[in-house]
Design an enzyme around this catalytic site. Sequence first.
Site, short mmCIF file in Angstrom:
data_model
loop_
_atom_site.label_atom_id
_atom_site.label_comp_id
_atom_site.label_asym_id
_atom_site.label_seq_id
_atom_site.Cartn_x
_atom_site.Cartn_y
_atom_site.Cartn_z
N CYS A 114 -9.21 0.21 15.33
CA CYS A 114 -7.94 -0.47 15.62
C CYS A 114 -7.77 -0.79 17.11
O CYS A 114 -6.94 -1.63 17.47
CB CYS A 114 -6.77 0.37 15.14
SG CYS A 114 -6.93 0.85 13.42
N HIS A 253 -0.61 -1.83 18.46
CA HIS A 253 -1.32 -1.80 17.18
C HIS A 253 -0.29 -1.51 16.08
O HIS A 253 0.60 -0.70 16.25
CB HIS A 253 -2.40 -0.72 17.20
CG HIS A 253 -3.00 -0.52 15.85
ND1 HIS A 253 -3.48 -1.57 15.10
CD2 HIS A 253 -3.16 0.59 15.08
CE1 HIS A 253 -3.92 -1.12 13.94
NE2 HIS A 253 -3.72 0.18 13.90
N ASN A 283 -1.46 -3.02 8.33
CA ASN A 283 -2.40 -2.59 9.37
C ASN A 283 -3.72 -3.34 9.18
O ASN A 283 -4.42 -3.13 8.19
CB ASN A 283 -2.60 -1.07 9.24
CG ASN A 283 -3.58 -0.51 10.26
OD1 ASN A 283 -4.26 -1.25 10.97
ND2 ASN A 283 -3.65 0.81 10.33
O1 UT7 Z 1 -4.57 2.55 12.27
C1 UT7 Z 1 -4.63 3.61 13.14
C2 UT7 Z 1 -4.70 4.95 12.52
N1 UT7 Z 1 -3.77 5.18 11.47
C3 UT7 Z 1 -2.56 5.67 11.70
O2 UT7 Z 1 -2.18 5.86 12.81
C4 UT7 Z 1 -1.74 6.05 10.48
C5 UT7 Z 1 -0.81 7.16 10.84
N2 UT7 Z 1 -0.12 7.74 9.69
C6 UT7 Z 1 0.89 7.14 9.03
O3 UT7 Z 1 1.23 6.03 9.28
C7 UT7 Z 1 1.63 7.97 7.99
O4 UT7 Z 1 1.20 9.31 8.07
C8 UT7 Z 1 1.44 7.46 6.53
C9 UT7 Z 1 2.19 6.17 6.32
C10 UT7 Z 1 -0.03 7.27 6.23
C11 UT7 Z 1 2.01 8.50 5.54
O5 UT7 Z 1 3.37 8.76 5.85
P1 UT7 Z 1 3.88 10.27 5.98
O6 UT7 Z 1 5.32 10.19 6.23
O7 UT7 Z 1 3.03 10.94 7.01
O8 UT7 Z 1 3.61 10.84 4.53
P2 UT7 Z 1 2.65 12.04 4.07
O9 UT7 Z 1 1.23 11.64 4.15
O10 UT7 Z 1 3.06 13.31 4.77
O11 UT7 Z 1 3.05 12.17 2.55
C12 UT7 Z 1 4.39 12.52 2.17
C13 UT7 Z 1 4.50 12.41 0.66
C14 UT7 Z 1 3.37 13.13 -0.09
O12 UT7 Z 1 3.91 13.72 -1.24
P3 UT7 Z 1 4.25 15.29 -1.31
O13 UT7 Z 1 2.94 15.98 -1.06
O14 UT7 Z 1 5.24 15.52 -0.22
O15 UT7 Z 1 4.80 15.47 -2.68
C15 UT7 Z 1 2.45 12.01 -0.48
O16 UT7 Z 1 1.70 12.31 -1.64
O17 UT7 Z 1 4.42 11.04 0.25
C16 UT7 Z 1 3.43 10.90 -0.77
N3 UT7 Z 1 2.85 9.56 -0.68
C17 UT7 Z 1 3.35 8.50 -1.32
N4 UT7 Z 1 4.39 8.35 -2.15
C18 UT7 Z 1 4.64 7.13 -2.63
C19 UT7 Z 1 1.78 9.19 0.06
N5 UT7 Z 1 1.56 7.87 -0.12
C20 UT7 Z 1 2.51 7.43 -0.98
C21 UT7 Z 1 2.82 6.17 -1.51
N6 UT7 Z 1 3.89 6.06 -2.33
N7 UT7 Z 1 2.10 5.08 -1.23
#
Ligand code: UT7
Length: 326
Positions: A114, A253, A283
């Site tokens: 990225c 980004h 992204n």
């Molecule tokens: O491109 C450069 C590098 N990439 C980044 O910098 C990405 C950085 N990370 C992020 O943008 C965020 O961490 C994400 C968008 C990927 C995820 O958001 P989050 O608020 O960190 O969510 P999480 O991974 O902690 O997941 C929270 C909950 C989980 O459920 P439980 O375990 O709490 O029951 C996930 O299973 O959200 C769930 N979840 C979803 N639910 C509905 C994860 N993806 C989804 C989804 N729809 N698509």
Amino acid sequence: MKKVGIIGVGEYLPKKVLTNADLERMVDTSDEWITSRTGIKERRIAAKNEAASDLGLKAARQALHESGIKPHDLDLIIVATITPDMQFPSVASMLQQGLSAKKDTICFDISAACAGFVYAIATAQQFIARGNVKYALVVGVEILSSLTDWKDRNTCVLFGDGAGAAVLAEVNSGGILSTYLGCDGAKSDLLYVPAGGSRMPATKETVNKHLHYIKMQGNELFKIAILSMTEAAQVALKRAGLECADVDLVIPHQANVRIINAVAKKLGLGEDKIYLNIEKYGNMSSASTATALCQAVKEGRIKKGDIVLLDAFGAGLVWGACVIKW
Ligand code: UT7
């Protein structure tokens, strides 16, 4: 050392739009979750017959047209991509052929995920500043849909395809004031594609186990992204002898609107100073900053004399920032 600036920009986004509503029918997710957690509403997906060089070529032609430069004027083509048409040859060599650029054009790809577009801009700047090259084409292009596991809701809602391009040359005033690039390879396991390289060549088993797709520990990356992008911006501004208050527009980004807002807050910059295109395109890795820069120029958000800050972070882990006086 010569002053180096961007003299033209271009972009190309594939026609197919994949909305959050479409994704609701593919995996257990919701528009509400995707919008509130990421800021993404829709993304573009390349057609089956479109590879990175096809998108890159269209963006490159637009950037050349905007800059008034002919392909045979180019001395250097750098493509930032992690989704090349094939492992080799480089996408840059395909663009050389597609543009009918001259045979002594230096062509290579950069793998900095990225942050790739910022890495490529910083590299091209060195060639021109030292007088080795007159005109350089830099392209950020990705077809992340080719690395996306469409059964994994943790990642498939995030990514999109696209291409952005810039032509660099010597300028009389302004131009690139500073760059700052960095890497922390110790955290490379937070975002990677396990198979398909020399470590784990493709087999039936790697395909069956979905090892050719992006694996990501999103919430770990989230925190590091905020810190890295904030620090990269601060270092690049310091190197340019500027303060955050001097910045007219940040081209960040576009991984997550919450990351971008947190970085802006830490830098003390208001919403009006941040360019966003994540809502429409998701992204797109190296293509995110590249297309955002092009769109900001086209929309008149960047005017002559403005201080523009490119700020990116991604797999590697890598980061990069670049301060430009437009
Ligand atoms: O491109 C450069 C590098 N990439 C980044 O910098 C990405 C950085 N990370 C992020 O943008 C965020 O961490 C994400 C968008 C990927 C995820 O958001 P989050 O608020 O960190 O969510 P999480 O991974 O902690 O997941 C929270 C909950 C989980 O459920 P439980 O375990 O709490 O029951 C996930 O299973 O959200 C769930 N979840 C979803 N639910 C509905 C994860 N993806 C989804 C989804 N729809 N698509």
